[in-house]
Design a protein around this motif. Structure first.
Motif, PDB file in Angstrom:
ATOM      1  N   UNK A   1       0.826  -1.210   0.000  1.00 57.60           N
ATOM      2  CA  UNK A   1       0.000   0.000   0.000  1.00 57.60           C
ATOM      3  C   UNK A   1       0.857   1.255   0.000  1.00 57.60           C
ATOM      4  N   UNK A   2       1.981   1.207   0.713  1.00 58.93           N
ATOM      5  CA  UNK A   2       2.853   2.380   0.810  1.00 58.93           C
ATOM      6  C   UNK A   2       3.432   2.756  -0.549  1.00 58.93           C
ATOM      7  N   UNK A   3       3.907   1.773  -1.287  1.00 60.38           N
ATOM      8  CA  UNK A   3       4.533   2.063  -2.579  1.00 60.38           C
ATOM      9  C   UNK A   3       3.486   2.419  -3.632  1.00 60.38           C
ATOM     10  N   UNK A   4       2.309   1.827  -3.533  1.00 61.31           N
ATOM     11  CA  UNK A   4       1.255   2.115  -4.511  1.00 61.31           C
ATOM     12  C   UNK A   4       0.541   3.437  -4.226  1.00 61.31           C
ATOM     13  N   UNK A   5       0.675   3.980  -3.013  1.00 58.64           N
ATOM     14  CA  UNK A   5      -0.081   5.186  -2.675  1.00 58.64           C
ATOM     15  C   UNK A   5       0.308   6.342  -3.600  1.00 58.64           C
ATOM     16  N   UNK A   6      -0.679   7.092  -4.105  1.00 53.81           N
ATOM     17  CA  UNK A   6      -0.374   8.202  -5.019  1.00 53.81           C
ATOM     18  C   UNK A   6       0.591   9.207  -4.396  1.00 53.81           C
ATOM     19  N   UNK A   7       1.494   9.738  -5.239  1.00 53.35           N
ATOM     20  CA  UNK A   7       2.549  10.650  -4.802  1.00 53.35           C
ATOM     21  C   UNK A   7       2.382  12.016  -5.469  1.00 53.35           C
ATOM     22  N   UNK A   8       3.060  12.987  -4.907  1.00 51.62           N
ATOM     23  CA  UNK A   8       3.238  14.252  -5.623  1.00 51.62           C
ATOM     24  C   UNK A   8       4.727  14.580  -5.658  1.00 51.62           C
ATOM     25  N   UNK A   9       5.130  15.265  -6.702  1.00 47.70           N
ATOM     26  CA  UNK A   9       6.525  15.643  -6.926  1.00 47.70           C
ATOM     27  C   UNK A   9       6.574  17.135  -7.216  1.00 47.70           C
ATOM     28  N   UNK A  10       7.615  17.805  -6.764  1.00 48.24           N
ATOM     29  CA  UNK A  10       7.724  19.253  -6.921  1.00 48.24           C
ATOM     30  C   UNK A  10       8.803  19.579  -7.945  1.00 48.24           C
ATOM     31  N   UNK A  11       8.426  20.336  -8.973  1.00 49.05           N
ATOM     32  CA  UNK A  11       9.351  20.794 -10.008  1.00 49.05           C
ATOM     33  C   UNK A  11       9.478  22.302  -9.858  1.00 49.05           C
ATOM     34  N   UNK A  12      10.637  22.765  -9.395  1.00 49.86           N
ATOM     35  CA  UNK A  12      10.773  24.169  -9.064  1.00 49.86           C
ATOM     36  C   UNK A  12       9.859  24.478  -7.889  1.00 49.86           C
ATOM     37  N   UNK A  13       8.738  25.156  -8.180  1.00 51.95           N
ATOM     38  CA  UNK A  13       7.747  25.424  -7.133  1.00 51.95           C
ATOM     39  C   UNK A  13       6.379  24.868  -7.533  1.00 51.95           C
ATOM     40  N   UNK A  14       6.348  24.073  -8.595  1.00 53.03           N
ATOM     41  CA  UNK A  14       5.087  23.521  -9.084  1.00 53.03           C
ATOM     42  C   UNK A  14       4.937  22.079  -8.633  1.00 53.03           C
ATOM     43  N   UNK A  15       3.773  21.734  -8.117  1.00 53.11           N
ATOM     44  CA  UNK A  15       3.484  20.379  -7.659  1.00 53.11           C
ATOM     45  C   UNK A  15       2.808  19.592  -8.775  1.00 53.11           C
ATOM     46  N   UNK A  16       3.376  18.424  -9.075  1.00 55.02           N
ATOM     47  CA  UNK A  16       2.727  17.462  -9.960  1.00 55.02           C
ATOM     48  C   UNK A  16       2.170  16.358  -9.078  1.00 55.02           C
ATOM     49  N   UNK A  17       0.871  16.096  -9.187  1.00 55.99           N
ATOM     50  CA  UNK A  17       0.209  15.138  -8.300  1.00 55.99           C
ATOM     51  C   UNK A  17      -0.452  14.030  -9.107  1.00 55.99           C
ATOM     52  N   UNK A  18      -0.191  12.789  -8.698  1.00 56.12           N
ATOM     53  CA  UNK A  18      -0.856  11.654  -9.319  1.00 56.12           C
ATOM     54  C   UNK A  18      -2.336  11.636  -8.955  1.00 56.12           C
ATOM     55  N   UNK A  19      -3.120  10.956  -9.795  1.00 62.17           N
ATOM     56  CA  UNK A  19      -4.520  10.733  -9.463  1.00 62.17           C
ATOM     57  C   UNK A  19      -4.608   9.995  -8.137  1.00 62.17           C
ATOM     58  N   UNK A  20      -5.465  10.490  -7.240  1.00 58.64           N
ATOM     59  CA  UNK A  20      -5.646   9.831  -5.955  1.00 58.64           C
ATOM     60  C   UNK A  20      -5.047  10.564  -4.784  1.00 58.64           C
ATOM     61  N   UNK A  21      -4.181  11.558  -5.028  1.00 59.43           N
ATOM     62  CA  UNK A  21      -3.726  12.394  -3.925  1.00 59.43           C
ATOM     63  C   UNK A  21      -4.949  13.133  -3.377  1.00 59.43           C
ATOM     64  N   UNK A  22      -5.208  13.081  -2.070  1.00 64.00           N
ATOM     65  CA  UNK A  22      -6.447  13.644  -1.523  1.00 64.00           C
ATOM     66  C   UNK A  22      -6.635  15.121  -1.857  1.00 64.00           C
ATOM     67  N   UNK A  23      -7.890  15.500  -2.117  1.00 57.97           N
ATOM     68  CA  UNK A  23      -8.202  16.879  -2.482  1.00 57.97           C
ATOM     69  C   UNK A  23      -7.805  17.865  -1.387  1.00 57.97           C
ATOM     70  N   UNK A  24      -7.969  17.477  -0.103  1.00 59.00           N
ATOM     71  CA  UNK A  24      -7.636  18.438   0.950  1.00 59.00           C
ATOM     72  C   UNK A  24      -6.140  18.730   0.990  1.00 59.00           C
TER      73      UNK A  24
END
Length: 473
Positions: A404-427
């Motif tokens: 579950x830990x490895x499959x959990x959606x991630x976000x990555x930061x490029x400069x100051x912009x966040x790229x978020x996979x589908x499933x990262x919670x809206x809050x």
């Protein structure tokens, strides 16, 4: 709040890798009575046949070892070195090649001038020499068998091939990746003509065959015929280095790894001490601030192997070809690296014989008594740090099992912009936006966000984003 479930869980003997056949090769070593080092080396060698889109004998990497008896942790550097010690040849121009990174074209440099001194054969040999128990030939055997038969190409690898194909299919790569005039698709056989011969010679003569033996001469001739400067002195002088370890604390555990180009350990050290007590949206902002990344975003053809044996020893090895230079050992199915064409790895202090830098960072996590909690690594260039930090937080703080830990959606930061996979919670995304981070939402899980594999008290898992697999003893 953290719980105590993971403290009660034993670390399972297992191999986690980027392809089912890679993991199975490592498992065969464990089943034969081998150590985690035998298993990891067997898997890395197998990956030259199973995961050549990402790695191979012509690449470089890093290994980390945990000794259960002494609780000592050791890191080895067998990354690529700068050629030119012979001084008799000046490298020509590299060849620009456009590949697709999602929808964004990225230009890489390949050709003979991009080839640095490879370290994978030497590194595998040194890991085996220090900590292996099986005969060398037995450790190489699974790779030889896989080279003979070829393997099924996973869907995730086929997707990567679509973007990287223009570089990978240069030279002998045409017969490997476009055997019928088109790129291989999921479920088709990936086969490297001649690789079985290279593995057989490696088993019989040892890693030195790539540095002072028959394959060394073939390598020099192939690189120089394509405008590179690699020479006999470069290969003969290559050595595996032992590196100092850095340490950071996370959730009362000790995270140990080398200092990498993306500063994973230093990044963990910047996380708030009360991270575990923060609400998830506030934690996301703290993590994003720590991950803010000025480096160029590159594709990063990389893969990772983690192994733990029945005695509790652990070995993690991360390797890469870069994108591959399009230069192959003739008739032997060995693709050479393109490290000198990776602009973000070129630093002002590089000189002939110098070891290049890398973002690869296999790691070990210990508890307060020095016992193993988990062993992990990741593929993904500048996303390696991202994938590992998300995995560590999910296991050490949120107490998720490894799958579950490895499959959990991630976000990555490029400069100051966040790229978020589908499933990262809206809050969490709303909190990031409120904190001033522009957020780009992806509609799927993607290999862009790294390829972690890990074994520990929370279990064993390999990243579904890159077709990873686990084999349990």
């Amino acid at each position: 709040m953290t719980t105590t479930r993971s403290h009660r869980q034993p670390v399972p003997p297992a191999v986690a890798a980027g392809h089912p056949a890679t993991a199975e090769a490592g498992l065969r070593a464990l089943a034969a009575g081998g150590t985690a080092a035998d298993a990891a080396v067997a898997a890395v060698l197998a990956s030259a046949a199973t995961e050549s889109i990402f790695t191979g004998l012509g690449g470089g990497g890093f290994a980390i070892w945990f000794d259960a008896a002494t609780r000592a942790v050791t890191c080895l550097d067998f990354f690529c070195a700068v050629p030119g010690l012979d001084g008799d040849v000046t490298a020509g121009d590299m060849v620009p090649t456009d590949v697709a990174f999602g929808a964004v074209p990225v230009t890489y440099s390949i050709g003979g001038a991009s080839v640095a001194v490879p370290g994978v054969p030497a590194g595998c040999g040194e890991v085996h020499r220090r900590w292996g128990a099986l005969p060398w030939a037995r450790v190489v055997e699974p790779a030889t068998l896989l080279a003979r038969t070829g393997v099924v190409l996973p869907a995730q690898h086929a997707q990567t091939l679509i973007g990287c194909g223009p570089a990978l299919s240069v030279g002998d790569g045409e017969a490997v990746y476009r055997p019928r005039g088109r790129y291989l698709t999921a479920g088709e056989r990936l086969y490297h003509p001649g690789l079985e011969t290279a593995m057989t010679e490696l088993a019989e003569d040892g890693p030195s065959i790539f540095y002072t033996g028959r394959l060394a001469k073939l390598m020099v001739d192939a690189v120089r015929a394509n405008g590179g400067a690699l020479g006999p002195a470069d290969l003969a002088a290559y050595r595996v280095n032992e590196l100092p370890l850095r340490e950071a604390r996370l959730a009362r555990r000790h995270v140990l790894a080398r200092h990498d180009l993306n500063a994973l350990i230093a990044t963990i050290g910047t996380l708030p001490a009360d991270l575990a007590d923060l609400p998830r949206p506030s934690r996301a902002v703290a993590v994003a601030r720590a991950l803010a990344d000025p480096h160029p975003q590159r594709l990063g053809d990389t893969t990772n192997v983690a192994a733990v044996d029945a005695h509790g020893n652990a070995c993690v090895i991360t390797t890469t070809l870069g994108l591959g230079a399009g230069v192959w050992l003739p008739g032997l199915g060995v693709h050479l690296n393109s490290m000198l064409g990776e602009a973000e790895l070129i630093t002002a202090d590089l000189a002939p014989g110098a070891r290049m830098s890398s973002m690869m960072c296999p790691l070990i996590v210990l508890d307060g008594t020095g016992e193993l909690v988990l062993a992990a690594g990741s593929a993904g260039a500048s996303r390696i740090r991202t994938a590992l930090i998300h995995t560590l937080i999910a296991t050490l703080i949120d107490d998720l099992d490894m799958t579950a830990a490895i499959a959990r959606p991630r976000f990555h930061v490029v400069g100051h912009e966040v790229h978020a996979e589908a499933g990262v919670p809206d809050d969490e995304l709303d909190a990031l936006t409120a904190a001033g981070f522009p957020v780009t939402r992806w509609d799927h899980l993607s290999h862009y966000f790294g390829g972690a594999s890990a074994i520990g008290r929370p279990g064993a898992a390999a990243d579904p984003r890159r077709g990873g697999a686990v084999a349990l003893l």
